[in-house]
Design a protein around this motif. Structure first.
Motif, PDB file in Angstrom:
ATOM      1  N   MET A  32       0.839  -1.207   0.000  1.00  0.00           N
ATOM      2  CA  MET A  32       0.000   0.000   0.000  1.00  0.00           C
ATOM      3  C   MET A  32       0.871   1.254   0.000  1.00  0.00           C
ATOM      4  O   MET A  32       0.661   2.186  -0.785  1.00  0.00           O
ATOM      5  CB  MET A  32      -0.934  -0.005   1.205  1.00  0.00           C
ATOM      6  CG  MET A  32      -1.967  -1.126   1.229  1.00  0.00           C
ATOM      7  SD  MET A  32      -3.110  -1.115  -0.167  1.00  0.00           S
ATOM      8  CE  MET A  32      -3.977   0.417   0.137  1.00  0.00           C
ATOM      9  N   LYS A  33       1.868   1.295   0.862  1.00  0.00           N
ATOM     10  CA  LYS A  33       2.753   2.462   0.958  1.00  0.00           C
ATOM     11  C   LYS A  33       3.554   2.666  -0.326  1.00  0.00           C
ATOM     12  O   LYS A  33       3.739   3.800  -0.780  1.00  0.00           O
ATOM     13  CB  LYS A  33       3.699   2.305   2.154  1.00  0.00           C
ATOM     14  CG  LYS A  33       3.025   2.483   3.500  1.00  0.00           C
ATOM     15  CD  LYS A  33       4.019   2.536   4.649  1.00  0.00           C
ATOM     16  CE  LYS A  33       4.583   1.193   4.969  1.00  0.00           C
ATOM     17  NZ  LYS A  33       5.430   1.207   6.192  1.00  0.00           N
ATOM     18  N   LYS A  34       3.991   1.566  -0.913  1.00  0.00           N
ATOM     19  CA  LYS A  34       4.750   1.631  -2.170  1.00  0.00           C
ATOM     20  C   LYS A  34       3.928   2.290  -3.269  1.00  0.00           C
ATOM     21  O   LYS A  34       4.471   2.949  -4.161  1.00  0.00           O
ATOM     22  CB  LYS A  34       5.131   0.210  -2.578  1.00  0.00           C
ATOM     23  CG  LYS A  34       5.775   0.076  -3.943  1.00  0.00           C
ATOM     24  CD  LYS A  34       5.979  -1.390  -4.289  1.00  0.00           C
ATOM     25  CE  LYS A  34       6.392  -1.574  -5.732  1.00  0.00           C
ATOM     26  NZ  LYS A  34       6.492  -2.999  -6.102  1.00  0.00           N
ATOM     27  N   ASN A  35       2.610   2.147  -3.193  1.00  0.00           N
ATOM     28  CA  ASN A  35       1.727   2.692  -4.221  1.00  0.00           C
ATOM     29  C   ASN A  35       1.069   4.011  -3.804  1.00  0.00           C
ATOM     30  O   ASN A  35       0.010   4.368  -4.306  1.00  0.00           O
ATOM     31  CB  ASN A  35       0.680   1.652  -4.599  1.00  0.00           C
ATOM     32  CG  ASN A  35       1.263   0.524  -5.431  1.00  0.00           C
ATOM     33  OD1 ASN A  35       1.513   0.706  -6.617  1.00  0.00           O
ATOM     34  ND2 ASN A  35       1.517  -0.628  -4.823  1.00  0.00           N
ATOM     35  N   GLY A  36       1.709   4.703  -2.881  1.00  0.00           N
ATOM     36  CA  GLY A  36       1.315   6.078  -2.585  1.00  0.00           C
ATOM     37  C   GLY A  36       0.241   6.273  -1.537  1.00  0.00           C
ATOM     38  O   GLY A  36      -0.266   7.385  -1.374  1.00  0.00           O
ATOM     39  N   GLN A  37      -0.127   5.213  -0.805  1.00  0.00           N
ATOM     40  CA  GLN A  37      -1.154   5.366   0.218  1.00  0.00           C
ATOM     41  C   GLN A  37      -0.557   5.266   1.615  1.00  0.00           C
ATOM     42  O   GLN A  37       0.391   4.508   1.850  1.00  0.00           O
ATOM     43  CB  GLN A  37      -2.238   4.298   0.051  1.00  0.00           C
ATOM     44  CG  GLN A  37      -3.000   4.471  -1.232  1.00  0.00           C
ATOM     45  CD  GLN A  37      -4.385   3.850  -1.193  1.00  0.00           C
ATOM     46  OE1 GLN A  37      -4.778   3.187  -2.138  1.00  0.00           O
ATOM     47  NE2 GLN A  37      -5.126   4.099  -0.139  1.00  0.00           N
ATOM     48  N   GLY A  38      -1.144   6.032   2.538  1.00  0.00           N
ATOM     49  CA  GLY A  38      -0.765   5.888   3.931  1.00  0.00           C
ATOM     50  C   GLY A  38      -1.427   4.642   4.494  1.00  0.00           C
ATOM     51  O   GLY A  38      -2.406   4.145   3.946  1.00  0.00           O
TER      52      GLY A  38
END
Length: 310
Positions: free
Chosen positions: A288-294
């Protein structure tokens, strides 16, 4: 050799247990990667993903009675309001996001727009904006809440009425087609933006980054990103359609939080529980973080979460 491997993979998929996942359009990219990692870890399962606006996903379950194992929403309150308690028993809050104004180099005034003047740019003659349907997709009503918050923050009380002007709720087809383009979910609008059909899109930051779009990062008082401004966000609201025809749910401004659940009558309950556990795991959060989400770490789980899923 390649043909043999392909046939082997096809044979395995035919006998794999299907896990049907309804999810928000904004989760398409991270969930695609999660699907691959999950299936590599659990080859006995085949994840079938179906993306739509979060509210549309819920309606497929409640109104159309389509079978699903997992539902993941861009707004956890969709699960609370439409699925619990009849169709789901818990809601796991697992990710965050924020709103931005996305555009391309071909958008009108692309070289001039910034965080201070975007409200003026969007109101200029000939400039067209896009947002998703607020009755089907959280990004849609968040787009509207952002315009209302912008009016407060920039001291422009007429901004919402001048740009969108829907009043208290949105009826399909009522938008000013010379100014506004509306589609069912936010990802439906990406191709039209890139093709130059309109100029600016209200969208999640993660989606803008995933698709390489330029974007205006909004002040935290407007972006629906920060818990710190939760009370500030509450100043604005918008009505969306409720469970029954003619009924409405009032959506107040709030920090953006994603939710995920297992459907009560899931055909593949065990697979669903394993998939949700994977999404909530450190490996899932990393994707998730890798794809721009917190991410919300640890996830906040409201309701009954079965022991064998932990």
């Amino acid at each position: 050799m390649k043909k043999t491997l392909f046939l082997l993979g096809l044979t395995l998929s035919l006998f794999a247990d299907k896990i049907v996942v309804f999810h928000a359009g904004s989760l398409s990219v991270p969930f695609s990667e999660i699907e691959k990692k999950f299936e590599a870890k659990y080859p006995q399962f085949d994840v079938i993903r179906e993306a739509a606006g979060s509210r549309a996903c819920a309606r497929k379950i409640t109104d159309l009675h389509k079978k699903a194992d997992v539902m993941a929403s861009a707004d956890y309150k969709v699960i609370d309001n439409l699925l619990i308690p009849k169709y789901a028993e818990f809601n796991a809050l697992f990710a965050t996001n924020e709103m931005v104004i996305a555009f391309t180099p071909q958008s009108k005034y692309a070289e001039k727009i910034n965080q201070n003047n975007w409200t003026d740019i969007l109101l200029k003659p000939g400039v067209k904006v896009g947002h998703s349907n607020p009755n089907l997709d959280p990004c849609g009503y968040r787009s509207i809440l952002v315009t209302k918050l912008a009016g407060i923050y920039y001291k422009k009380p007429d901004f919402y009425n001048k740009l969108l002007g829907y009043g208290d709720y949105y009826s399909s087809g009522e938008e000013n087609t010379k100014k506004v383009i509306v589609r069912p979910k936010e990802t439906d609008l990406l191709g039209l933006l890139e093709a130059g059909a309109y100029d600016y899109l209200f969208i999640y930051k993660s989606v803008a980054e995933q698709h390489g779009l330029k974007y205006i990062e909004l002040p935290p008082e407007i972006s629906l990103k920060s818990k710190k401004y939760a009370d500030y966000y509450k100043q604005v609201s918008f009505k969306v359609t409720g469970k029954k025809p003619g009924s409405f749910i009032v959506k107040k401004g709030a920090p953006m939080v994603y939710g995920i659940t297992v459907i009560k009558n899931a055909p593949n309950k065990k697979g669903a529980e394993l998939f949700v556990s994977f999404v909530l795991s450190p490996e899932g959060q990393t994707i998730m973080k890798k794809n721009g989400q917190g991410v919300i770490n640890p996830p906040v789980i409201n309701g009954k979460w079965t022991e064998n899923a932990k």
